[in-house]
Design a protein around this motif. Structure first.
Motif, PDB file in Angstrom:
ATOM      1  N   THR A   1      73.482  99.911  46.289  1.00  0.00           N
ATOM      2  CA  THR A   1      74.059  98.578  46.851  1.00  0.00           C
ATOM      3  C   THR A   1      73.267  98.208  48.315  1.00  0.00           C
ATOM      4  OG1 THR A   1      76.011  97.598  47.987  1.00  0.00           O
ATOM      5  CG2 THR A   1      75.584  99.957  48.160  1.00  0.00           C
ATOM      6  N   THR A   2      73.386  96.977  48.688  1.00  0.00           N
ATOM      7  CA  THR A   2      72.702  96.481  49.708  1.00  0.00           C
ATOM      8  C   THR A   2      73.711  96.257  50.944  1.00  0.00           C
ATOM      9  OG1 THR A   2      72.784  94.043  48.992  1.00  0.00           O
ATOM     10  CG2 THR A   2      70.919  95.066  48.618  1.00  0.00           C
TER      11      THR A   2
ATOM     12  N   PRO B   1      72.012  98.449  58.309  1.00  0.00           N
ATOM     13  CA  PRO B   1      71.491  97.887  56.971  1.00  0.00           C
ATOM     14  C   PRO B   1      71.115  99.155  56.293  1.00  0.00           C
ATOM     15  CG  PRO B   1      70.009  97.621  58.921  1.00  0.00           C
ATOM     16  CD  PRO B   1      71.173  98.210  59.473  1.00  0.00           C
ATOM     17  N   TRP B   2      71.235  99.123  54.948  1.00  0.00           N
ATOM     18  CA  TRP B   2      70.951 100.188  53.943  1.00  0.00           C
ATOM     19  C   TRP B   2      69.687 100.807  53.955  1.00  0.00           C
ATOM     20  CZ3 TRP B   2      67.340  99.694  50.215  1.00  0.00           C
ATOM     21  CH2 TRP B   2      66.449  98.379  50.022  1.00  0.00           C
ATOM     22  N   TRP B   3      68.639  99.729  54.314  1.00  0.00           N
ATOM     23  CA  TRP B   3      67.355 100.337  54.205  1.00  0.00           C
ATOM     24  C   TRP B   3      66.902 101.164  55.391  1.00  0.00           C
ATOM     25  CZ3 TRP B   3      65.137  99.038  58.684  1.00  0.00           C
ATOM     26  CH2 TRP B   3      65.435  97.923  59.458  1.00  0.00           C
TER      27      TRP B   3
END
Length: 335
Positions: A226-227, A238-240
């Motif tokens: 998921t983002t 943030p996911w990244w």
């Protein structure tokens, strides 16, 4: 899991080199110890363990492939000319990389990070048993004592006494991670294949990434990501960011600093410093997730570490099982 090489007496190591080695070893242990807490955040955000570990392994493989290719310039026969060597790399990737990490990530989806890691860290005792049964290396009294101490510690961590309740599925995944970790130790100790350590690591990570990706494509391994933002404590990121942390810090950086540390310290000293990974995992779980095992589990964890140290001391006169990379060829190249 920090890498080790044949012993270098501490007294023979210059002060500056010793200091640098200790710093690198602690950096490596800290980087490895961060993985569980980062992964738990992704799992809570909706990632599956398969997606998280595949992202980690794939990123690390990409990063380490470049130095691995440079090390193999003009020496590709070392890797491609021997079927046994290719088999070793494949086994390393499937068991020591994909299997160990996937089981560990699944374990932390059911258990506290520190508990899952402490179960995995019974692997050195499993290695001693394997070397006895497979190669006839009978353990000495100190080894048996260390294994018994570690077993008592494991009983405390698992809540056999004190009425602590743990998820059975999580425990089984943790034991699966222990088996993969033990395979990592045994395969990495094989210095007869002539592979530089970085080449073995990069090859294993690549095989692991392909194995996990294939399992995901055919539907054997659930893959979902998921983002959405990932929450650690009360902070959303943030996911990244944790994905990059898993690939670049907890895998690529951890392996490279571990290799550099083992060259400077030798196996005995580096092995003791490597145990700080467990402590760092508990610290990161506390800082990022607010987790800390109960008093009995902390005592059990301490007993596991004591048992592992005693086991290693008991194996001083036996051919040592080394963690990490067979570095002889790479050290020669480093000059």
């Amino acid at each position: 899991m920090t890498t080790l090489t044949p012993d270098t007496p501490v007294a023979a190591v210059p002060g500056q080199r010793l200091g640098a080695g200790l710093l690198l070893a602690l950096t490596s242990a800290s980087a490895f110890g961060l993985s569980g807490a980062l992964a738990r955040g992704l799992l809570d955000a909706g990632w599956t363990a398969g997606a998280a570990v595949t992202a980690r392994v794939s990123l690390a493989a990409v990063v380490l492939l470049v130095p691995a290719v440079l090390l193999l310039r003009g020496r590709w026969g070392v890797l491609l000319g021997h079927p046994r060597t290719l088999g070793t790399v494949a086994l390393y990737g499937v068991l020591a990389v994909a299997g160990a990490q996937l089981c560990y990530f699944y374990a932390v989806s059911y258990l506290q990070v520190g508990v899952a890691l402490l179960i995995e860290y019974t692997a050195p005792v499993a290695v001693i048993v394997w070397m006895w049964l497979r190669h006839g290396q009978r353990p000495g009294r100190a080894t048996v004592l260390g294994a018994a101490v570690a077993a008592v510690g494991l009983a405390l961590v698992l809540g056999v006494v004190g009425g602590v309740s743990l998820n059975v599925v999580g425990v089984l995944w943790g034991l699966g991670a222990m088996i993969g970790c033990a395979a990592y130790f045994v395969i990495s100790a094989d210095g007869d294949n002539g592979l530089p350590g970085t080449v073995l690591a990069a090859g294993g990570l690549t095989v692991g990434a392909v194995t996990l990706g294939t399992a995901g494509l055919v539907g054997v391994l659930p893959m979902a990501a998921t983002t959405a933002d990932v929450v650690y404590g009360e902070t959303a990121v943030p996911w990244w960011l944790p994905v990059l942390g898993l690939g670049l810090v907890t895998a690529a950086l951890a392996y490279t600093t571990g290799i550099a540390a083992s060259r400077r310290l030798g196996s005995r000293l580096a092995s003791f410093v490597a145990l700080s990974e467990v402590v760092m995992a508990l610290v990161f779980a506390w800082l990022l997730l607010g987790e800390l095992p109960g008093p009995l589990q902390l005592v059990g964890g301490l007993l596991i570490l004591v048992g592992v140290v005693v086991v290693k001391l008991g194996e001083a006169g036996v051919q040592e099982v080394r963690l990490g990379e067979p570095e002889s060829a790479e050290v020669a190249e480093a000059g």
